[in-house]
Design a protein around this motif. Structure first.
Motif, PDB file in Angstrom:
ATOM      1  N   VAL A  63     152.977  31.692  21.863  1.00  0.00           N
ATOM      2  CA  VAL A  63     153.201  33.061  21.411  1.00  0.00           C
ATOM      3  C   VAL A  63     152.126  33.405  20.383  1.00  0.00           C
ATOM      4  O   VAL A  63     151.359  32.542  19.944  1.00  0.00           O
ATOM      5  N   LEU A  64     152.065  34.662  19.991  1.00  0.00           N
ATOM      6  CA  LEU A  64     150.998  35.113  19.100  1.00  0.00           C
ATOM      7  C   LEU A  64     150.959  34.347  17.789  1.00  0.00           C
ATOM      8  O   LEU A  64     149.882  34.007  17.288  1.00  0.00           O
ATOM      9  N   GLN A  65     152.121  34.073  17.221  1.00  0.00           N
ATOM     10  CA  GLN A  65     152.146  33.439  15.912  1.00  0.00           C
ATOM     11  C   GLN A  65     151.642  32.002  15.963  1.00  0.00           C
ATOM     12  O   GLN A  65     151.131  31.483  14.969  1.00  0.00           O
ATOM     13  N   VAL A  66     151.804  31.354  17.106  1.00  0.00           N
ATOM     14  CA  VAL A  66     151.353  29.969  17.251  1.00  0.00           C
ATOM     15  C   VAL A  66     149.912  29.920  17.723  1.00  0.00           C
ATOM     16  O   VAL A  66     149.153  29.012  17.362  1.00  0.00           O
ATOM     17  N   ALA A  67     149.502  30.895  18.521  1.00  0.00           N
ATOM     18  CA  ALA A  67     148.156  30.881  19.111  1.00  0.00           C
ATOM     19  C   ALA A  67     147.063  30.915  18.061  1.00  0.00           C
ATOM     20  O   ALA A  67     145.939  30.472  18.316  1.00  0.00           O
ATOM     21  N   VAL A  68     147.381  31.396  16.862  1.00  0.00           N
ATOM     22  CA  VAL A  68     146.364  31.461  15.815  1.00  0.00           C
ATOM     23  C   VAL A  68     145.877  30.068  15.446  1.00  0.00           C
ATOM     24  O   VAL A  68     144.747  29.893  14.974  1.00  0.00           O
ATOM     25  N   SER A  69     146.703  29.049  15.691  1.00  0.00           N
ATOM     26  CA  SER A  69     146.288  27.679  15.364  1.00  0.00           C
ATOM     27  C   SER A  69     145.141  27.215  16.251  1.00  0.00           C
ATOM     28  O   SER A  69     144.420  26.273  15.900  1.00  0.00           O
ATOM     29  N   LEU A  70     144.945  27.846  17.413  1.00  0.00           N
ATOM     30  CA  LEU A  70     143.859  27.461  18.309  1.00  0.00           C
ATOM     31  C   LEU A  70     142.490  27.876  17.769  1.00  0.00           C
ATOM     32  O   LEU A  70     141.461  27.457  18.301  1.00  0.00           O
ATOM     33  N   LEU A  71     142.486  28.713  16.728  1.00  0.00           N
ATOM     34  CA  LEU A  71     141.207  29.148  16.150  1.00  0.00           C
ATOM     35  C   LEU A  71     140.591  28.082  15.262  1.00  0.00           C
ATOM     36  O   LEU A  71     139.440  28.225  14.835  1.00  0.00           O
ATOM     37  N   ILE A  79     138.613  31.951   9.570  1.00  0.00           N
ATOM     38  CA  ILE A  79     139.586  32.672   8.757  1.00  0.00           C
ATOM     39  C   ILE A  79     139.612  34.157   9.113  1.00  0.00           C
ATOM     40  O   ILE A  79     140.672  34.780   9.205  1.00  0.00           O
ATOM     41  N   GLY A  80     138.443  34.753   9.318  1.00  0.00           N
ATOM     42  CA  GLY A  80     138.391  36.171   9.646  1.00  0.00           C
ATOM     43  C   GLY A  80     139.115  36.493  10.930  1.00  0.00           C
ATOM     44  O   GLY A  80     139.833  37.501  11.023  1.00  0.00           O
ATOM     45  N   ALA A  81     138.959  35.650  11.937  1.00  0.00           N
ATOM     46  CA  ALA A  81     139.667  35.864  13.196  1.00  0.00           C
ATOM     47  C   ALA A  81     141.171  35.706  13.009  1.00  0.00           C
ATOM     48  O   ALA A  81     141.960  36.402  13.657  1.00  0.00           O
ATOM     49  N   LYS A  82     141.578  34.820  12.116  1.00  0.00           N
ATOM     50  CA  LYS A  82     143.011  34.666  11.839  1.00  0.00           C
ATOM     51  C   LYS A  82     143.587  35.940  11.213  1.00  0.00           C
ATOM     52  O   LYS A  82     144.684  36.378  11.558  1.00  0.00           O
ATOM     53  N   PHE A  83     142.831  36.527  10.292  1.00  0.00           N
ATOM     54  CA  PHE A  83     143.271  37.799   9.712  1.00  0.00           C
ATOM     55  C   PHE A  83     143.367  38.869  10.804  1.00  0.00           C
ATOM     56  O   PHE A  83     144.319  39.667  10.814  1.00  0.00           O
ATOM     57  N   SER A  84     142.422  38.890  11.710  1.00  0.00           N
ATOM     58  CA  SER A  84     142.448  39.867  12.797  1.00  0.00           C
ATOM     59  C   SER A  84     143.665  39.645  13.696  1.00  0.00           C
ATOM     60  O   SER A  84     144.300  40.605  14.147  1.00  0.00           O
ATOM     61  N   ARG A 107     136.611  41.147  18.041  1.00  0.00           N
ATOM     62  CA  ARG A 107     136.013  40.791  19.333  1.00  0.00           C
ATOM     63  C   ARG A 107     136.303  39.330  19.679  1.00  0.00           C
ATOM     64  O   ARG A 107     136.537  38.996  20.843  1.00  0.00           O
ATOM     65  N   THR A 108     136.303  38.487  18.664  1.00  0.00           N
ATOM     66  CA  THR A 108     136.619  37.075  18.897  1.00  0.00           C
ATOM     67  C   THR A 108     138.035  36.914  19.429  1.00  0.00           C
ATOM     68  O   THR A 108     138.280  36.161  20.386  1.00  0.00           O
ATOM     69  N   ILE A 109     138.966  37.629  18.827  1.00  0.00           N
ATOM     70  CA  ILE A 109     140.365  37.524  19.247  1.00  0.00           C
ATOM     71  C   ILE A 109     140.583  38.127  20.631  1.00  0.00           C
ATOM     72  O   ILE A 109     141.238  37.536  21.497  1.00  0.00           O
ATOM     73  N   LEU A 110     140.004  39.294  20.874  1.00  0.00           N
ATOM     74  CA  LEU A 110     140.292  40.020  22.110  1.00  0.00           C
ATOM     75  C   LEU A 110     139.542  39.472  23.318  1.00  0.00           C
ATOM     76  O   LEU A 110     140.055  39.535  24.448  1.00  0.00           O
ATOM     77  N   PHE A 111     138.356  38.939  23.098  1.00  0.00           N
ATOM     78  CA  PHE A 111     137.526  38.546  24.238  1.00  0.00           C
ATOM     79  C   PHE A 111     137.256  37.043  24.336  1.00  0.00           C
ATOM     80  O   PHE A 111     136.950  36.544  25.417  1.00  0.00           O
ATOM     81  N   ASP A 112     137.382  36.315  23.236  1.00  0.00           N
ATOM     82  CA  ASP A 112     137.129  34.877  23.273  1.00  0.00           C
ATOM     83  C   ASP A 112     138.408  34.047  23.346  1.00  0.00           C
ATOM     84  O   ASP A 112     138.348  32.821  23.446  1.00  0.00           O
ATOM     85  N   THR A 113     139.547  34.693  23.272  1.00  0.00           N
ATOM     86  CA  THR A 113     140.834  34.007  23.412  1.00  0.00           C
ATOM     87  C   THR A 113     141.693  34.802  24.398  1.00  0.00           C
ATOM     88  O   THR A 113     141.515  36.015  24.547  1.00  0.00           O
ATOM     89  N   PRO A 114     142.646  34.145  25.066  1.00  0.00           N
ATOM     90  CA  PRO A 114     143.559  34.882  25.967  1.00  0.00           C
ATOM     91  C   PRO A 114     144.634  35.633  25.180  1.00  0.00           C
ATOM     92  O   PRO A 114     145.833  35.378  25.318  1.00  0.00           O
ATOM     93  N   PHE A 115     144.174  36.576  24.330  1.00  0.00           N
ATOM     94  CA  PHE A 115     145.093  37.279  23.434  1.00  0.00           C
ATOM     95  C   PHE A 115     146.196  38.000  24.199  1.00  0.00           C
ATOM     96  O   PHE A 115     147.372  37.958  23.818  1.00  0.00           O
ATOM     97  N   PHE A 116     145.828  38.677  25.289  1.00  0.00           N
ATOM     98  CA  PHE A 116     146.822  39.482  26.009  1.00  0.00           C
ATOM     99  C   PHE A 116     147.841  38.591  26.718  1.00  0.00           C
ATOM    100  O   PHE A 116     148.980  39.009  26.934  1.00  0.00           O
TER     101      PHE A 116
END
Length: 272
Positions: free
Chosen positions: A220-228, A236-241, A56-65
């Motif tokens: 891109v997706l691989q770089v966006a994880v650094s924003l967490l 860490i859990g959101a990074k795994f997601s 939920r953190t990834i899909l709704f709290d970040t501009p994942f799409f």
């Protein structure tokens, strides 16, 4: 008979071990993505509690799409462009005689042994001089040529009978028409194989986009994880997601066309 059964058992044991070596880390990531951050380090594999909060953190709290669309756009553009340019280069090296062809091909092959990290600073300086920093052109243009793709496709062009081209030339076809209408349809399997390799590489690229892209909306997706990460905490859990979600399209794509991929690889091995 006993020896044969023993060798068969050994073969299956090796195959199972290799499969586990691939599947266990992926299973570990999936389980960790379902583990609450509070108990993330308490269990190696199976947590006491499962949650979808990380997703939920990834899909709704970040501009994942938005990041997903950025990644798809870049991967598709790089793959399509690279296939066009690499196929033309491979055809030229295999069929067209010109001064310095062998030397130029040796230089292309030599790039296979040069680590990408060595070229990071020179490429960055070139992009800076072109004014392409924080622009998708810096990600796309340098990726439109692959030394391995040129070498891979050239091997297939070399084994095609030249009589096909000679007959087409007699009928009045230009070299470009021969390439597009005769040669390319004969190498669909290797084109698909190398296209998948390029697509996977573009999808998983991290260091170069991290270096040249500064605007978060262009990540891109691989770089966006650094924003967490924040100054005081790391999710860490959101990074795994994020890892699971970003890997899912690639896994599904590979499963859908794995037969064609394997066919291209094995035919390349047979043709040498």
């Amino acid at each position: 008979m006993i020896l044969k059964q023993g060798l068969l058992a050994l073969k299956y044991a090796i195959l199972v071990s290799l499969a586990l070596a691939v599947l266990v880390p992926f299973l570990y990531v999936i389980l960790k993505s379902l583990t609450p951050n509070a108990i993330l380090g308490k269990a190696l594999f199976f947590p006491e509690q499962l949650t979808f909060d990380n997703y939920r953190t990834i899909l709704f709290d970040t501009p994942f799409f938005r990041y997903l669309l950025n990644t798809i756009f870049l991967a598709v553009t790089i793959t399509a462009g690279s296939l066009v340019f690499d196929a033309m280069a491979a055809f030229g090296f295999s069929r067209i005689t010109f001064p310095g062809r062998e030397l130029l091909f040796v230089l292309v092959i030599a790039m296979l042994v040069v680590p990408g990290e060595v070229l990071l600073l020179p490429r960055y300086m070139i992009m800076r001089d072109f004014g392409w920093i924080d622009d998708y052109k810096a990600l796309i243009i340098p990726a439109l040529s692959s030394a391995y793709a040129i070498f891979f496709l050239r091997q297939f062009f070399l084994v095609l009978p030249r009589e096909l081209e000679e007959s087409a030339f007699i009928d009045g076809c230009s070299r470009w028409r021969v390439f597009v209408q005769i040669i390319v349809p004969l190498v669909k399997a290797p084109l698909l194989t190398i296209g998948l390799m390029i697509f996977f590489g573009a999808w998983d690229e991290f260091l170069w986009p991290l270096t040249v892209i500064n605007t978060p909306e262009k990540y891109v997706l691989q770089v966006a994880v650094s924003l967490l990460d924040t100054e005081f905490s790391t999710n860490i859990g959101a990074k795994f997601s994020n890892v699971v979600l970003s890997s899912l399209p690639i896994v599904l794509l590979f499963l859908a066309i794995q037969k064609h991929y394997i066919s291209g690889i094995t035919s390349g091995a047979l043709k040498g």
